[in-house]
Design a protein around this motif. Sequence first.
Motif, PDB file in Angstrom:
ATOM      1  N   GLN A 115       0.853  -1.185   0.000  1.00  0.00           N
ATOM      2  CA  GLN A 115       0.000   0.000   0.000  1.00  0.00           C
ATOM      3  C   GLN A 115       0.894   1.241   0.000  1.00  0.00           C
ATOM      4  O   GLN A 115       1.677   1.454   0.916  1.00  0.00           O
ATOM      5  CB  GLN A 115      -0.904   0.013   1.244  1.00  0.00           C
ATOM      6  N   VAL A 116       0.774   2.051  -1.047  1.00  0.00           N
ATOM      7  CA  VAL A 116       1.564   3.272  -1.184  1.00  0.00           C
ATOM      8  C   VAL A 116       0.610   4.469  -1.173  1.00  0.00           C
ATOM      9  O   VAL A 116      -0.377   4.478  -1.922  1.00  0.00           O
ATOM     10  CB  VAL A 116       2.396   3.266  -2.482  1.00  0.00           C
ATOM     11  N   GLN A 117       0.912   5.449  -0.322  1.00  0.00           N
ATOM     12  CA  GLN A 117       0.081   6.643  -0.215  1.00  0.00           C
ATOM     13  C   GLN A 117       0.952   7.891  -0.256  1.00  0.00           C
ATOM     14  O   GLN A 117       2.081   7.891   0.246  1.00  0.00           O
ATOM     15  CB  GLN A 117      -0.735   6.630   1.081  1.00  0.00           C
ATOM     16  N   ASN A 118       0.407   8.954  -0.846  1.00  0.00           N
ATOM     17  CA  ASN A 118       1.076  10.252  -0.897  1.00  0.00           C
ATOM     18  C   ASN A 118       0.087  11.313  -0.443  1.00  0.00           C
ATOM     19  O   ASN A 118      -1.014  11.416  -0.994  1.00  0.00           O
ATOM     20  CB  ASN A 118       1.559  10.568  -2.316  1.00  0.00           C
ATOM     21  N   LYS A 119       0.476  12.082   0.558  1.00  0.00           N
ATOM     22  CA  LYS A 119      -0.387  13.140   1.076  1.00  0.00           C
ATOM     23  C   LYS A 119       0.384  14.460   1.077  1.00  0.00           C
ATOM     24  O   LYS A 119       1.515  14.521   1.531  1.00  0.00           O
ATOM     25  CB  LYS A 119      -0.860  12.800   2.487  1.00  0.00           C
TER      26      LYS A 119
ATOM     27  N   LEU B  19       8.585  20.635  -1.492  1.00  0.00           N
ATOM     28  CA  LEU B  19       8.458  20.964  -2.904  1.00  0.00           C
ATOM     29  C   LEU B  19       8.138  22.444  -3.075  1.00  0.00           C
ATOM     30  O   LEU B  19       7.278  22.994  -2.373  1.00  0.00           O
ATOM     31  CB  LEU B  19       7.353  20.121  -3.544  1.00  0.00           C
ATOM     32  N   GLN B  20       8.852  23.085  -3.997  1.00  0.00           N
ATOM     33  CA  GLN B  20       8.562  24.474  -4.364  1.00  0.00           C
ATOM     34  C   GLN B  20       8.435  24.562  -5.884  1.00  0.00           C
ATOM     35  O   GLN B  20       9.325  24.140  -6.619  1.00  0.00           O
ATOM     36  CB  GLN B  20       9.658  25.427  -3.886  1.00  0.00           C
ATOM     37  N   ILE B  21       7.310  25.098  -6.339  1.00  0.00           N
ATOM     38  CA  ILE B  21       7.072  25.320  -7.758  1.00  0.00           C
ATOM     39  C   ILE B  21       6.994  26.819  -7.989  1.00  0.00           C
ATOM     40  O   ILE B  21       6.202  27.518  -7.350  1.00  0.00           O
ATOM     41  CB  ILE B  21       5.777  24.632  -8.224  1.00  0.00           C
TER      42      ILE B  21
ATOM     43  N   ILE C 221       5.204  16.802   0.760  1.00  0.00           N
ATOM     44  CA  ILE C 221       4.627  15.510   0.395  1.00  0.00           C
ATOM     45  C   ILE C 221       5.126  14.450   1.368  1.00  0.00           C
ATOM     46  O   ILE C 221       6.336  14.270   1.527  1.00  0.00           O
ATOM     47  CB  ILE C 221       5.002  15.112  -1.041  1.00  0.00           C
ATOM     48  N   VAL C 222       4.200  13.782   2.030  1.00  0.00           N
ATOM     49  CA  VAL C 222       4.529  12.671   2.926  1.00  0.00           C
ATOM     50  C   VAL C 222       4.086  11.387   2.239  1.00  0.00           C
ATOM     51  O   VAL C 222       2.895  11.184   1.980  1.00  0.00           O
ATOM     52  CB  VAL C 222       3.843  12.825   4.295  1.00  0.00           C
TER      53      VAL C 222
ATOM     54  N   ILE D  85       5.831   9.398  -5.604  1.00  0.00           N
ATOM     55  CA  ILE D  85       6.157  10.815  -5.401  1.00  0.00           C
ATOM     56  C   ILE D  85       6.192  11.537  -6.743  1.00  0.00           C
ATOM     57  O   ILE D  85       5.663  12.649  -6.885  1.00  0.00           O
ATOM     58  CB  ILE D  85       7.505  10.952  -4.674  1.00  0.00           C
ATOM     59  N   ALA D  86       6.826  10.931  -7.758  1.00  0.00           N
ATOM     60  CA  ALA D  86       6.902  11.548  -9.085  1.00  0.00           C
ATOM     61  C   ALA D  86       5.513  11.755  -9.677  1.00  0.00           C
ATOM     62  O   ALA D  86       5.229  12.793 -10.285  1.00  0.00           O
ATOM     63  CB  ALA D  86       7.754  10.693 -10.012  1.00  0.00           C
TER      64      ALA D  86
END
Length: 246
Positions: free
Chosen positions: A37-41, A172-174, A216-217, A238-239
């Motif tokens: 299980q992979v999650q990105n928050k 992350l900075q955009i 991003i966690v 993450i990507a």
Amino acid sequence: MKTKIFRIGFVVAVLAALAMLAGCAATYTGLRYKDLQVQNKMSASIFLEPVSPAQRTVFVQVRNTSDKPFQLQGDVIAALTARGYKVVDDPNQAHYMLQANVLSVGEADKSAVENAQTAGFGGVLGGAAIGGLLGGDRAVEGAVIGGLAGAAAETISGALVKVVTYMVITDLQISERSKGGVSEQFNSNLKQGTGDTTISQRTASSAQWKKYQTRIVSTARQTNLTFQEAYLPLRQGIAQAIGGMM
């Protein structure tokens, strides 16, 4: 004699309950987390203005300040390219500038049996409830021993099946190029020595970029998971999350 026989029978019953609790808890946990299980928050959403295809250019810079090797830049470039962006080497030629820093990579310890999700199997409460069913003048004794049995079952099931979670934290900075320019103000407090003295600084300037920041966690969780198994899915997750913001 009858009392001794009763006590022996009681101990046998408790041991049987202990084995049942351990086996059920381990089986439940193993089945629930058998698949990765992979999650990105993200801590905050980023909304960018739509641009013409000619402006879909981005400069990418990914750093890693964690204590583990974590090569993310190639995956980010692939995700952006798949979404129609042209990655350039010169920030002066880019409409967007994407900067990321991998802050932390490591295992986040979790119990193999989660009490809140295994009520009645591996926790102390379940063991105490079973012990209390013995009834009579031995109900209190049964509840105490049952509670200890429940705790022991949780420990044994945790040794049989271990749920491993790996976590990656990425800042992350955009930056988006602005036609009209952007006014910036920086405030900082610098501490002097070991006392309470600080120096306050304020700097104002103008820039060409509108900046957006988020964190991003990312987590990967599975029974008996190794970092080698989690490494690629975490990078790809993450990507994908970064590419989805552009």
